[in-house]
Design a protein around this motif. Sequence first.
Motif, PDB file in Angstrom:
ATOM      1  N   HIS A 201       0.685  -1.230   0.036  1.00 51.32           N
ATOM      2  CA  HIS A 201      -0.142   0.023  -0.023  1.00 51.32           C
ATOM      3  C   HIS A 201       0.966   1.335  -0.031  1.00 51.32           C
ATOM      4  CE1 HIS A 201      -3.045  -2.684   1.311  1.00 51.32           C
ATOM      5  NE2 HIS A 201      -4.129  -2.000   1.107  1.00 51.32           N
ATOM      6  N   ASP A 202       2.241   1.050   0.567  1.00 48.90           N
ATOM      7  CA  ASP A 202       2.723   2.412   0.702  1.00 48.90           C
ATOM      8  C   ASP A 202       3.925   2.880  -0.443  1.00 48.90           C
ATOM      9  OD1 ASP A 202       1.549   2.919   3.092  1.00 48.90           O
ATOM     10  OD2 ASP A 202       2.674   1.661   4.175  1.00 48.90           O
ATOM     11  N   ASP A 203       4.082   1.974  -1.351  1.00 46.73           N
ATOM     12  CA  ASP A 203       4.739   2.155  -2.564  1.00 46.73           C
ATOM     13  C   ASP A 203       4.114   2.047  -3.642  1.00 46.73           C
ATOM     14  OD1 ASP A 203       7.597   2.654  -1.072  1.00 46.73           O
ATOM     15  OD2 ASP A 203       7.047   0.663  -0.277  1.00 46.73           O
ATOM     16  N   TYR A 204       4.279   2.957  -4.678  1.00 48.54           N
ATOM     17  CA  TYR A 204       3.474   3.010  -5.979  1.00 48.54           C
ATOM     18  C   TYR A 204       4.310   3.762  -6.953  1.00 48.54           C
ATOM     19  CZ  TYR A 204      -0.217   3.774  -9.523  1.00 48.54           C
ATOM     20  OH  TYR A 204      -0.966   3.963 -10.527  1.00 48.54           O
ATOM     21  N   ARG A 205       4.786   3.080  -8.099  1.00 47.51           N
ATOM     22  CA  ARG A 205       5.589   3.594  -8.839  1.00 47.51           C
ATOM     23  C   ARG A 205       4.835   4.632  -9.556  1.00 47.51           C
ATOM     24  NH1 ARG A 205       6.163   2.880 -14.267  1.00 47.51           N
ATOM     25  NH2 ARG A 205       4.985   1.003 -14.409  1.00 47.51           N
ATOM     26  N   PHE A 215      -6.978   9.664 -10.492  1.00 47.43           N
ATOM     27  CA  PHE A 215      -6.478   8.670  -9.230  1.00 47.43           C
ATOM     28  C   PHE A 215      -7.389   8.936  -8.150  1.00 47.43           C
ATOM     29  CE2 PHE A 215      -3.304   7.312  -6.282  1.00 47.43           C
ATOM     30  CZ  PHE A 215      -2.782   6.239  -7.092  1.00 47.43           C
ATOM     31  N   VAL A 216      -7.707   7.728  -7.665  1.00 47.54           N
ATOM     32  CA  VAL A 216      -8.554   8.127  -6.254  1.00 47.54           C
ATOM     33  C   VAL A 216      -7.909   7.107  -5.183  1.00 47.54           C
ATOM     34  CG1 VAL A 216     -10.464   8.565  -7.402  1.00 47.54           C
ATOM     35  CG2 VAL A 216     -10.164   6.246  -6.706  1.00 47.54           C
ATOM     36  N   MET A 217      -7.948   7.587  -4.019  1.00 47.16           N
ATOM     37  CA  MET A 217      -7.537   6.782  -2.819  1.00 47.16           C
ATOM     38  C   MET A 217      -8.430   6.873  -1.661  1.00 47.16           C
ATOM     39  SD  MET A 217      -3.285   8.002  -2.916  1.00 47.16           S
ATOM     40  CE  MET A 217      -2.996   6.699  -1.436  1.00 47.16           C
ATOM     41  N   GLY A 218      -8.562   5.993  -0.738  1.00 41.90           N
ATOM     42  CA  GLY A 218      -9.183   5.984   0.349  1.00 41.90           C
ATOM     43  C   GLY A 218      -8.545   6.666   1.658  1.00 41.90           C
ATOM     44  N   SER A 224      -7.552   0.437   1.907  1.00 39.03           N
ATOM     45  CA  SER A 224      -8.279   0.774   0.902  1.00 39.03           C
ATOM     46  C   SER A 224      -7.828   0.143  -0.122  1.00 39.03           C
ATOM     47  CB  SER A 224      -8.326   2.307   0.926  1.00 39.03           C
ATOM     48  OG  SER A 224      -9.173   2.643  -0.386  1.00 39.03           O
ATOM     49  N   GLN A 225      -8.606  -0.700  -1.022  1.00 42.33           N
ATOM     50  CA  GLN A 225      -8.182  -1.072  -2.037  1.00 42.33           C
ATOM     51  C   GLN A 225      -8.768   0.001  -3.434  1.00 42.33           C
ATOM     52  OE1 GLN A 225      -6.293  -3.352  -0.651  1.00 42.33           O
ATOM     53  NE2 GLN A 225      -6.490  -4.370  -2.822  1.00 42.33           N
ATOM     54  N   ASP A 226      -7.668   0.700  -3.979  1.00 46.50           N
ATOM     55  CA  ASP A 226      -8.109   2.064  -4.730  1.00 46.50           C
ATOM     56  C   ASP A 226      -7.360   2.089  -6.153  1.00 46.50           C
ATOM     57  OD1 ASP A 226      -5.431   3.087  -3.755  1.00 46.50           O
ATOM     58  OD2 ASP A 226      -6.498   3.705  -1.763  1.00 46.50           O
ATOM     59  N   GLY A 236      -9.353  -3.447  -6.300  1.00 45.07           N
ATOM     60  CA  GLY A 236      -8.670  -2.319  -6.837  1.00 45.07           C
ATOM     61  C   GLY A 236      -9.442  -1.692  -7.876  1.00 45.07           C
ATOM     62  N   VAL A 237      -9.256  -0.450  -8.102  1.00 48.96           N
ATOM     63  CA  VAL A 237     -10.259   0.148  -9.147  1.00 48.96           C
ATOM     64  C   VAL A 237      -9.259   0.820 -10.329  1.00 48.96           C
ATOM     65  CG1 VAL A 237     -11.895   0.895  -7.456  1.00 48.96           C
ATOM     66  CG2 VAL A 237     -10.224   2.516  -7.950  1.00 48.96           C
ATOM     67  N   GLY A 238      -7.986   0.708  -9.954  1.00 51.77           N
ATOM     68  CA  GLY A 238      -7.088   1.319 -11.262  1.00 51.77           C
ATOM     69  C   GLY A 238      -7.401   2.855 -11.349  1.00 51.77           C
ATOM     70  N   MET A 239      -6.936   3.576 -12.476  1.00 50.12           N
ATOM     71  CA  MET A 239      -7.107   4.531 -13.305  1.00 50.12           C
ATOM     72  C   MET A 239      -8.547   4.713 -13.456  1.00 50.12           C
ATOM     73  SD  MET A 239      -4.337   6.537 -12.914  1.00 50.12           S
ATOM     74  CE  MET A 239      -2.610   6.525 -12.956  1.00 50.12           C
ATOM     75  N   VAL A 240      -9.262   5.488 -12.695  1.00 47.27           N
ATOM     76  CA  VAL A 240     -10.893   5.475 -12.829  1.00 47.27           C
ATOM     77  C   VAL A 240     -11.283   6.360 -14.137  1.00 47.27           C
ATOM     78  CG1 VAL A 240     -13.184   5.545 -11.944  1.00 47.27           C
ATOM     79  CG2 VAL A 240     -11.206   4.901 -10.518  1.00 47.27           C
ATOM     80  N   PRO A 241     -12.026   5.942 -15.127  1.00 45.99           N
ATOM     81  CA  PRO A 241     -12.246   6.763 -16.025  1.00 45.99           C
ATOM     82  C   PRO A 241     -13.695   7.843 -15.480  1.00 45.99           C
ATOM     83  CG  PRO A 241     -12.693   4.399 -16.785  1.00 45.99           C
ATOM     84  CD  PRO A 241     -12.160   4.385 -15.366  1.00 45.99           C
ATOM     85  N   GLN A 242     -13.667   9.087 -15.665  1.00 44.37           N
ATOM     86  CA  GLN A 242     -14.308  10.150 -15.143  1.00 44.37           C
ATOM     87  C   GLN A 242     -15.874   9.963 -15.688  1.00 44.37           C
ATOM     88  OE1 GLN A 242     -13.212  14.029 -15.231  1.00 44.37           O
ATOM     89  NE2 GLN A 242     -10.916  13.621 -14.644  1.00 44.37           N
ATOM     90  N   ASP A 243     -16.090   9.075 -16.726  1.00 47.96           N
ATOM     91  CA  ASP A 243     -17.583   8.858 -17.133  1.00 47.96           C
ATOM     92  C   ASP A 243     -18.129   8.019 -16.145  1.00 47.96           C
ATOM     93  OD1 ASP A 243     -17.390  10.487 -19.162  1.00 47.96           O
ATOM     94  OD2 ASP A 243     -16.903   8.933 -20.960  1.00 47.96           O
ATOM     95  N   LEU A 244     -17.600   7.307 -15.289  1.00 49.47           N
ATOM     96  CA  LEU A 244     -18.081   6.506 -14.570  1.00 49.47           C
ATOM     97  C   LEU A 244     -18.576   7.338 -12.969  1.00 49.47           C
ATOM     98  CD1 LEU A 244     -15.726   3.164 -14.360  1.00 49.47           C
ATOM     99  CD2 LEU A 244     -17.912   3.794 -15.663  1.00 49.47           C
TER     100      LEU A 244
END
Length: 281
Positions: A201-205, A215-218, A224-226, A236-244
């Motif tokens: 959770h604490d390291d993301y390239r 890009f969203v986070m809890g 949080s799986q975000d 997880g949700v990955g990079m979320v399309p704004q159309d959602l």
Amino acid sequence: MDVKTQTETDAISEAIAAPEKSKDNWPGFLFFLAKVILAVVIFRIFLFSPFSIPSESMLPQLWRGDYLLAAKWPYGYSRHSIFIDTPLSEGRALAGQPKRGDLVIFKHPVDQQDYIKRVIALPGDTIGVVGGQIVLNGTLVPRERIEDFDIPLSANTVCPWGGDEIGLDDGTNVCRYRRFQETLPSGVSYEVLDFGLRPSHDDYRARTVPEGHMFVMGDNRDASQDSRFKAVANDGVGMVPQDLLVGRAAILMWSTDGSAEWHKPWTWFTAARWSRIGTVL
């Protein structure tokens, strides 16, 4: 004819006419009912919709058992604005982009379930996480340790590995977490929880947010799986399309600790977290 006979005759006449009057009232009642249904549909599609918080991934601001209203107009309208599944095409009318720091409700990219997270990065932003601290466009997002967060234990509250169960002097048992104040470059500030270093959770390239995504986070960072995780159903949700996007969290309309029992009406009131109701988000 005497008075008594006349009265009885009038009563019989009214009784015969009553069913006909009742029948005449049905169109008016159905029209009224249709107007009520239409008003509710308009309210839920264009103005506000209710949502519940099913987990503790958004602590400390949102608790499991909270019920909130989400404003539908800030980000525009799409088929996801409608509270039933529809075959309408993708895209948004009157589209508006969220701001960093917004609490947004959106459909999961895979299973289409409602999720709520905080927007951290927008299209063109470079976002990464190092040692639990966000790096936005090459700059560390400042985070300050503040007073620990206590939440009373209840049917809707557990104390996972990152919290400490504490008994207070008043007899209340709480779960205590480490709490931080995080401030985005725009000046938007909010509280987050962090249990300590956890590589998953604490390291993301660092990656760049694609056009039309977010890009969203809890706020409960280690629970949080975000967007730090690949989009997978119920995960997880990955990079979320704004159309959602469905809406922006607006106000808490109810909150319960989960102890209410339907066959005991008085518990509906004792289970309520009255101090949380009416909180503007």
